[in-house]
Design a protein around this motif. Structure first.
Motif, PDB file in Angstrom:
ATOM      1  N   ASP A  49      10.292 -32.866  -0.016  1.00  0.00           N
ATOM      2  CA  ASP A  49      11.735 -32.893  -0.269  1.00  0.00           C
ATOM      3  C   ASP A  49      11.952 -33.482  -1.662  1.00  0.00           C
ATOM      4  N   ALA A  50      12.440 -32.656  -2.563  1.00  0.00           N
ATOM      5  CA  ALA A  50      12.602 -33.094  -3.953  1.00  0.00           C
ATOM      6  C   ALA A  50      14.018 -33.536  -4.278  1.00  0.00           C
ATOM      7  N   THR A 108      15.330 -36.320  -7.085  1.00  0.00           N
ATOM      8  CA  THR A 108      14.171 -36.569  -7.943  1.00  0.00           C
ATOM      9  C   THR A 108      14.326 -35.791  -9.241  1.00  0.00           C
ATOM     10  N   ARG A 124      13.185 -33.089 -11.928  1.00  0.00           N
ATOM     11  CA  ARG A 124      12.474 -31.820 -11.792  1.00  0.00           C
ATOM     12  C   ARG A 124      12.307 -31.177 -13.166  1.00  0.00           C
TER      13      ARG A 124
END
Length: 370
Positions: free
Chosen positions: A211-212, A215, A217
């Motif tokens: 699960d990003a 965060t 990217r």
């Protein structure tokens, strides 16, 4: 054999299913509130901007009152520049039936009870009455209400049908919808963590994507133009000539300061010039979405070359399906940013704090001096 108190996927899914069923009317109410108050008839949001004056009038000293009135007067001058009462009323009449059709009656604002009690369910008549009686649909009436503001005038504003409606919509949302929506959302997030943990435990052979959310990217692409459809070609860059081509004196979007025009006429681009002109924007095949505005664009060396802020028209589809042949994000060239700071704004002391590099042929770094 699972330990006592452990929950398998079936139990967690049942919990998630119940939570989703419970949150559904609150999610719908939240979406309807946003559509009605932020994207629907403008009169509601404009009227609600007077709420602080109405609710805080008794506790304001003269300086605070004068400042509040001045702010609202300036806001009204700007607001009514492009306000069309007929369009706004038609929008209200169009969206109100949709709102009432989908809102859970328990979560509906109390003011809408008037539609049934006073107007026998005739929503258009209720809307017409609001626009007929409200001061917030007329520049002259709004400014008149702000002149020599008094406790009596404040009571009149408080009873205004548009402000009453706006306050009722806000009260139902912030008192009934948002708290419960937040509580249920937190419960769903907790259950989802248990669900994913159970899946990983029960199906160790499967690969699970991390699960990003929340965060940092990275999106990888190239600086390039595009040919999105037959006969249409977009170059990968724009220059200051394009800014000048769009110049319209006095226009809110396309006017330019005289200093900008003078610098262009003299071609004063400093060290930021490229082949006699000043780069402004460029497009890349990076995958961006809503919320990426302001993201840094880095080259292969990790150096800042631009700031992402938009997408081409054909790229609006990329939230659903990213096509690297068509989708292009738009970034402002960092050389243009530096030119604005250094040459246009004359803030060279800020440039002195930066480590600016310039690469020559074959990537050889060139020294830069002020």
């Amino acid at each position: 054999m699972k330990a006592q108190g452990d929950h398998g996927p079936e139990q967690v899914l049942a919990q998630l299913s119940e939570l989703q069923r419970t949150i559904a009317p609150y999610t719908t109410a939240r979406d309807l509130f946003v559509e009605m108050l932020y994207y629907g008839p403008e009169v509601l949001s404009f009227a609600h901007s007077f709420n602080d004056l109405v609710t805080g009038f008794a506790g304001m000293d003269q300086a605070q009152l004068d400042a509040a009135v001045a702010r609202l007067r300036a806001q009204a001058e700007d607001y009514f520049d492009d306000y069309d009462i007929n369009v706004d009323r038609d929008v209200f009449k169009a969206v109100l039936p949709i709102y009432r059709q989908h809102i859970d009656p328990r979560l509906a604002p109390d003011v809408l009870k008037e539609v049934d009690t006073r107007f026998k369910g005739r929503m258009a008549d209720w809307v017409d009455d609001l626009y007929r009686r409200s001061v917030f649909v007329s520049k002259e009436r709004t400014l008149a209400a702000l002149n020599n503001i008094s406790a009596r005038q404040v009571r009149t504003l408080q009873a205004d049908p548009a402000l009453r409606a706006a306050r009722s919509f806000h009260a139902s949302f912030f008192n009934q919808v948002r708290p419960e929506h937040g509580r249920l959302s937190d419960a769903i997030a907790t259950a989802m963590r248990a669900h994913v943990k159970a899946l990983i435990t029960y199906f160790p052979e499967r690969t699970f994507w991390p699960d990003a959310n929340s965060t940092l990217r990275l999106s990888y692409g190239r600086v390039e133009g595009s040919d999105p459809r037959d006969g249409v070609h977009y170059d990968h860059r724009t220059t200051i000539e394009g800014v000048i081509d769009k110049y319209v004196p006095g226009d809110a979007q396309f006017d330019l300061p005289q200093r900008y025009l003078d610098l262009y006429a003299r071609k004063e681009y400093g060290r930021y010039a490229v082949n006699g002109t000043l780069p402004v924007c460029f497009t890349t095949s990076l995958h961006t979405t809503g919320g990426n505005s302001g993201s840094p664009v880095l080259n292969a060396r990790g150096e800042l070359i631009g700031i992402n802020f938009d997408r081409t028209w054909e790229s609006t589809m990329s939230d659903i399906q990213f096509d690297p042949e068509k989708c292009r994000n738009i970034s402002v060239d960092i050389r243009y940013v530096l030119w604005v700071i250094d040459i246009y704004a004359g803030a060279g002391h800020l440039i002195d704090e930066l480590n600016i590099v310039q690469h020559g042929p074959r990537g050889v770094q060139l020294p830069l001096h002020r």
